[in-house]
Design a protein around this motif. Structure first.
Motif, mmCIF file in Angstrom:
data_model
loop_
_atom_site.group_PDB
_atom_site.id
_atom_site.type_symbol
_atom_site.label_atom_id
_atom_site.label_comp_id
_atom_site.label_asym_id
_atom_site.label_seq_id
_atom_site.Cartn_x
_atom_site.Cartn_y
_atom_site.Cartn_z
ATOM 1 N N CYS A 1 49.838 -4.830 -33.909
ATOM 2 C CA CYS A 1 49.586 -5.615 -32.692
ATOM 3 C C CYS A 1 50.133 -4.837 -31.488
ATOM 4 O O CYS A 1 51.222 -4.267 -31.568
ATOM 5 C CB CYS A 1 50.297 -6.961 -32.747
ATOM 6 N N ILE A 2 49.385 -4.856 -30.424
ATOM 7 C CA ILE A 2 49.879 -4.247 -29.179
ATOM 8 C C ILE A 2 49.747 -5.278 -28.068
ATOM 9 O O ILE A 2 48.720 -5.951 -27.931
ATOM 10 C CB ILE A 2 49.100 -2.964 -28.819
ATOM 11 N N GLU A 3 50.791 -5.405 -27.284
ATOM 12 C CA GLU A 3 50.788 -6.410 -26.221
ATOM 13 C C GLU A 3 51.610 -5.914 -25.044
ATOM 14 O O GLU A 3 52.409 -4.983 -25.177
ATOM 15 C CB GLU A 3 51.361 -7.721 -26.764
ATOM 16 N N CYS A 4 51.412 -6.553 -23.915
ATOM 17 C CA CYS A 4 52.223 -6.188 -22.767
ATOM 18 C C CYS A 4 53.621 -6.766 -22.954
ATOM 19 O O CYS A 4 53.785 -7.800 -23.602
ATOM 20 C CB CYS A 4 51.601 -6.733 -21.486
ATOM 21 N N PHE A 5 54.608 -6.089 -22.419
ATOM 22 C CA PHE A 5 55.959 -6.670 -22.427
ATOM 23 C C PHE A 5 56.245 -7.122 -20.999
ATOM 24 O O PHE A 5 56.812 -6.392 -20.190
ATOM 25 C CB PHE A 5 56.997 -5.648 -22.912
ATOM 26 N N SER A 6 55.804 -8.305 -20.691
ATOM 27 C CA SER A 6 56.024 -8.863 -19.353
ATOM 28 C C SER A 6 56.807 -10.154 -19.497
ATOM 29 O O SER A 6 56.469 -10.982 -20.325
ATOM 30 C CB SER A 6 54.689 -9.190 -18.673
ATOM 31 N N ARG A 7 57.825 -10.289 -18.671
ATOM 32 C CA ARG A 7 58.576 -11.547 -18.660
ATOM 33 C C ARG A 7 58.504 -12.093 -17.250
ATOM 34 O O ARG A 7 58.825 -11.404 -16.295
ATOM 35 C CB ARG A 7 60.025 -11.312 -19.104
ATOM 36 N N ASN A 8 58.055 -13.355 -17.141
ATOM 37 C CA ASN A 8 57.819 -13.957 -15.822
ATOM 38 C C ASN A 8 56.943 -13.059 -14.956
ATOM 39 O O ASN A 8 57.150 -12.937 -13.756
ATOM 40 C CB ASN A 8 59.133 -14.256 -15.093
ATOM 41 N N MET A 9 56.017 -12.398 -15.594
ATOM 42 C CA MET A 9 55.045 -11.515 -14.958
ATOM 43 C C MET A 9 55.659 -10.220 -14.391
ATOM 44 O O MET A 9 55.016 -9.515 -13.622
ATOM 45 C CB MET A 9 54.216 -12.254 -13.913
ATOM 46 N N PHE A 10 56.897 -9.917 -14.731
ATOM 47 C CA PHE A 10 57.466 -8.610 -14.376
ATOM 48 C C PHE A 10 57.042 -7.620 -15.457
ATOM 49 O O PHE A 10 57.355 -7.801 -16.635
ATOM 50 C CB PHE A 10 58.995 -8.667 -14.291
ATOM 51 N N ASN A 11 56.366 -6.585 -15.044
ATOM 52 C CA ASN A 11 55.788 -5.631 -15.989
ATOM 53 C C ASN A 11 56.830 -4.623 -16.451
ATOM 54 O O ASN A 11 57.236 -3.745 -15.704
ATOM 55 C CB ASN A 11 54.614 -4.917 -15.307
ATOM 56 N N GLN A 12 57.246 -4.755 -17.712
ATOM 57 C CA GLN A 12 58.265 -3.840 -18.218
ATOM 58 C C GLN A 12 57.729 -2.824 -19.202
ATOM 59 O O GLN A 12 58.493 -2.055 -19.751
ATOM 60 C CB GLN A 12 59.363 -4.654 -18.883
ATOM 61 N N GLY A 13 56.439 -2.878 -19.443
ATOM 62 C CA GLY A 13 55.857 -1.905 -20.364
ATOM 63 C C GLY A 13 55.049 -2.590 -21.443
ATOM 64 O O GLY A 13 54.413 -3.621 -21.196
ATOM 65 N N THR A 14 55.095 -2.017 -22.625
ATOM 66 C CA THR A 14 54.290 -2.550 -23.732
ATOM 67 C C THR A 14 55.107 -2.589 -25.016
ATOM 68 O O THR A 14 56.131 -1.905 -25.132
ATOM 69 C CB THR A 14 53.049 -1.662 -23.965
ATOM 70 N N MET A 15 54.625 -3.378 -25.956
ATOM 71 C CA MET A 15 55.269 -3.421 -27.271
ATOM 72 C C MET A 15 54.191 -3.415 -28.337
ATOM 73 O O MET A 15 53.161 -4.077 -28.191
ATOM 74 C CB MET A 15 56.130 -4.675 -27.423
ATOM 75 N N ALA A 16 54.437 -2.646 -29.370
ATOM 76 C CA ALA A 16 53.568 -2.692 -30.541
ATOM 77 C C ALA A 16 54.404 -3.200 -31.708
ATOM 78 O O ALA A 16 55.608 -2.924 -31.779
ATOM 79 C CB ALA A 16 53.029 -1.311 -30.854
ATOM 80 N N VAL A 17 53.782 -3.949 -32.575
ATOM 81 C CA VAL A 17 54.461 -4.389 -33.797
ATOM 82 C C VAL A 17 53.606 -3.972 -34.987
ATOM 83 O O VAL A 17 52.403 -4.228 -35.016
ATOM 84 C CB VAL A 17 54.692 -5.910 -33.793
ATOM 85 N N ILE A 18 54.250 -3.305 -35.917
ATOM 86 C CA ILE A 18 53.565 -2.947 -37.166
ATOM 87 C C ILE A 18 54.108 -3.868 -38.252
ATOM 88 O O ILE A 18 55.262 -3.746 -38.675
ATOM 89 C CB ILE A 18 53.821 -1.467 -37.529
ATOM 90 N N HIS A 19 53.293 -4.822 -38.643
ATOM 91 C CA HIS A 19 53.737 -5.743 -39.696
ATOM 92 C C HIS A 19 53.587 -5.103 -41.075
ATOM 93 O O HIS A 19 54.346 -5.383 -41.983
ATOM 94 C CB HIS A 19 52.911 -7.040 -39.646
ATOM 95 N N ARG A 20 52.551 -4.285 -41.226
ATOM 96 C CA ARG A 20 52.336 -3.606 -42.513
ATOM 97 C C ARG A 20 51.486 -2.362 -42.282
ATOM 98 O O ARG A 20 50.629 -2.348 -41.394
ATOM 99 C CB ARG A 20 51.692 -4.560 -43.526
ATOM 100 N N ASP A 21 51.754 -1.340 -43.064
ATOM 101 C CA ASP A 21 50.960 -0.109 -42.912
ATOM 102 C C ASP A 21 50.623 0.467 -44.288
ATOM 103 O O ASP A 21 50.586 1.667 -44.481
ATOM 104 C CB ASP A 21 51.694 0.921 -42.049
ATOM 105 N N ASP A 22 50.392 -0.435 -45.248
ATOM 106 C CA ASP A 22 50.145 0.014 -46.622
ATOM 107 C C ASP A 22 48.710 -0.243 -47.078
ATOM 108 O O ASP A 22 48.427 -0.290 -48.266
ATOM 109 C CB ASP A 22 51.119 -0.684 -47.578
ATOM 110 N N LYS A 23 47.791 -0.446 -46.134
ATOM 111 C CA LYS A 23 46.404 -0.727 -46.543
ATOM 112 C C LYS A 23 45.565 0.543 -46.501
ATOM 113 O O LYS A 23 45.781 1.400 -45.660
ATOM 114 C CB LYS A 23 45.793 -1.783 -45.632
#
Lengths: 322, 378
Positions: free
Chosen positions: B356-378
């Motif tokens: 998953c990739i998403e913006c890392f914004s809190r209260n609309m302050f743009n702090q960058g992005t975050m990716a989450v890898i829940h699994r990489d075994d497929k």
């Protein structure tokens, strides 16, 4: 009549206002225009203010009003601090101090912290709030730009037990260009004064190429008052008039802090997600004594407090904490 | 272990999503994701390029990971609609532009789309001030139409029951009955849930947010573009995903702020709630779509969020989420899946996708992005 709340000392004619637009001259007195009107009223954890050495992990009620006596070009609360406060009144919370304090109690807050704009623009309301808070046994703290008169610094010291003062830059040129004031001297004077009998932390937002060359001088200034003062060095989040500017380079600023770290044991470099420099390290043995999560932009959080009665568990050294 | 990779512009770090501990060394998937993050800095919640960022990031990830299922959320128009005054015509134009961006993704990716509008908004007429009650009232999760109420006094109840802008006040027991809650789930539900009349929003304790000009409508139905299907409830989308992904690559696309009145495609009008309760855009609605069951209880409207977020250190980068929601479609999908969205730290929790990739914004302050890898075994 002259308004003596902040260092600008505006001359305010009858019925008019000064730079901050929060006081007027009426009936022979300078009076607050919008008492008990709050732009924010919410709960948070104290690390997110940031206060790193004040009751780690505790919950606080955060409040703010409107306007400011600065005109920072990178203000992250410009919609509150720069807009005409009169036009903001409809959206404000109208909560008398006694109810504000009751709310803090109800939500198990250990402190009330003024953290949105400059407290010097709302001193009468804050005096009232502090009286109620004292009765309820709740401490008050604030974030301030430090640009108040000496008289006001004394008043604020009677209201608040702990301060985070923003030391934005030292040179006149920087202060004129980015802050809208002539000199940092009043700020430096007030930091010294507040640190004499109140708990103080300091925050400096770094604009790469503009004030990073002053970091060592700032560290010397802080060390001259008390080397145990925690210093938050912020990576500037480009907002407001600087919205289109590049984000400062983290490695560059971190390297620029090398000399400063020799002078001050409690330097934190953050205001961005995932910072490596938000933990408190024991100045004697180098153990990690307090761990935090860095979530950037007012979201930091305590992870683990390893201290025992305020001391390093490994070597027993007392850590500078309130 | 799920891994979070944070890109704060020019600064990347990897963490255990649950504990927040730094992780080393890097896996192949992490290296791929880091490159994608570096190549696609987030322009900001209300920036014109924000929705384009969703498409471009997803396309890049598809090229590197070749997923069978893609979950996208386009939210820039939602933020603009909520905070900027505009005419009906401009509102429709904004929704159409968001859809055009989704269409561009569809054309370039070749995925078969299912497109869901989360419901429209209505001009904010006024606020219901609940800050001065003797009890405690809380709004959560950007909610405007719902507020939780705790320990109200008789005076509070008299005031609230006669308030002209409050539509109804529902006791906890009724909510628990409606959604078949367990005693444990009931503990997190407010004593009463207040519902505002159309056009009104609750004003409870809050930090300094920009003042909205629009508030979520009471959307009994929301539009779903799903050719060949006869579903009539958003809880039916999950089953359709099961069927369709067996045959082709599917993109489930969420268009924030789009309702039945301005949805620019042929659609099925799908029920968006249960009895008196309708979902606003947010975690509960997304989870209902992705799990096929009502999800009121994960983060109940008006719950005491601070009692959980202040003391529980799990998932420090996931906002108010304190566990990974169960039973999301992508979490059990055997094929590869990805999710991309520009609605804060959100997609990694509500979609269950592998990456998953998403913006890392809190209260609309743009702090960058975050990716989450829940699994990489497929």
């Amino acid at each position: 009549m002259q308004c003596n709340y902040c260092e600008r000392r505006c001359e305010i004619p009858e019925g008019k206002t000064g730079v901050c637009r929060m006081y007027t001259f009426s009936g022979g007195n300078i009076i607050e225009r919008f008492p008990h009107r709050w732009s924010a009223c919410s709960t948070s954890v104290i690390e997110s203010m940031p206060f790193y050495h004040v009751y780690p992990g505790s919950r606080c009620l955060t409040i703010g009003t409107a306007s400011c006596n600065f005109r920072c070009s990178y203000c992250s609360n410009a919609h509150i601090a720069k807009e005409d406060p009169e036009l903001q009144q409809e959206k404000m919370f109208n909560i008398p101090p006694v109810e504000l304090v009751a709310m803090a109690k109800r939500m198990n807050c250990r402190s009330i912290i003024f953290n949105v704009n400059e407290p010097a623009v709302s001193i009468p309301s804050l005096i009232e709030t502090s009286r109620e808070a004292e009765k309820a046994g709740i401490m008050m703290g604030c974030l301030t730009n430090g640009y108040m008169t000496e008289e006001s610094a004394d008043i604020l010291a009677s209201i608040f037990s702990f301060f985070n003062v923003s030391l934005k830059g030292l040179s006149d040129n920087f202060n004129k260009t980015f802050i809208g004031i002539g000199s940092s001297e009043p700020v430096l004077r007030n930091i010294k004064r507040l640190a004499t009998d109140r708990y103080v932390e300091i925050t400096t937002p770094v604009i790469q190429g503009e004030n990073d060359n002053e970091l060592n001088s700032m560290a010397e200034f802080i060390a001259g008052i008390n080397p145990s003062i925690p210093w938050h060095v912020f990576r500037l989040l480009p907002e407001d008039e600087m919205k289109d500017k590049e984000y400062p380079d983290i490695s560059f600023i971190n390297n620029a802090l090398t000399e400063a770290r020799k002078k001050l044991p409690y330097i934190y470099f953050h205001n961005f997600v995932g910072s490596d420099w938000v933990n408190t390290i024991c100045p004697s043995c180098g153990s990690v004594v307090i761990e935090r999560f860095s979530l950037g932009c007012g979201g930091d959080k305590l992870k683990t407090d390893h201290t025992t009665e305020g001391c390093c568990k490994s070597c027993g050294r007392e850590i500078h904490l309130l | 272990m799920s891994t979070a990779i944070i890109d704060a512009r020019g600064w990347q770090s990897s963490f255990d999503l649950k504990t927040g501990e730094k992780v080393q060394p890097e896996s192949d998937a992490q290296r791929i994701v880091k490159e994608v993050l570096q190549k696609h800095p987030y322009p900001g919640d209300m920036d014109k390029a924000s929705n384009r960022w969703v498409s471009d990031t997803a396309l890049e990830l598809i090229e590197n990971y070749t997923p069978r299922f893609v979950f996208l959320s386009y939210a820039a128009q939602y933020f603009s609609l909520r905070y900027n005054p505009m005419t009906d015509e401009n509102r429709s134009k904004l929704i159409s532009e968001a859809l055009n961006e989704a269409k561009r993704f569809i054309e370039l990716s070749g995925y078969t789309p299912i497109i869901v509008g989360t419901g429209d908004m209505t001009p904010l007429i006024g606020n219901i001030d609940i800050t001065r009650l003797e009890g405690l009232a809380l709004c959560t999760n950007w909610s405007a139409r719902y507020a939780g109420l705790y320990e109200p006094s008789d005076k509070d109840m008299t005031l609230l029951n006669s308030h002209p802008f409050i539509e109804k006040i529902i006791p906890r027991e009724e909510i628990v009955r409606l959604f078949n809650g367990t005693p444990e789930q009931a503990q997190r539900v407010p004593e009463f849930l207040m519902v505002a009349r159309k056009g009104y929003a609750f004003k409870a304790l809050s930090p300094t947010m920009k003042v909205p000009v629009m508030t979520p409508s009471d959307c009994i139905t929301v539009p779903v573009f799903i050719p060949g299907s006869d579903i009539n409830d958003i809880t039916g989308i999950r089953d359709e995903l099961e069927k369709l992904t067996a045959k082709k690559n599917i993109a489930l696309i969420i268009l924030e702020g789009a309702g039945v009145n301005d949805f620019p495609l042929p659609y099925r009008s799908c029920i968006n709630g249960k009895e008196w309760f309708t979902y606003e855009t947010g975690d509960a609605q997304y989870l209902t779509i992705s799990s096929g069951e009502h999800r009121f209880f994960d983060y109940p409207k008006g719950y005491k969020y601070y009692d959980e977020t202040d003391v529980n250190n799990d998932f420090p980068f996931s906002g108010y989420f304190k566990s990974i929601p169960v039973n999301t479609f992508a979490s059990s999908f055997p094929g590869r899946s990805i999710a991309v969205g520009n609605k804060s730290m959100f997609m990694h929790m509500v979609t269950g996708a592998d990456i998953c990739i998403e913006c890392f914004s809190r209260n609309m302050f743009n702090q960058g992005t975050m990716a989450v890898i829940h699994r990489d075994d497929k």
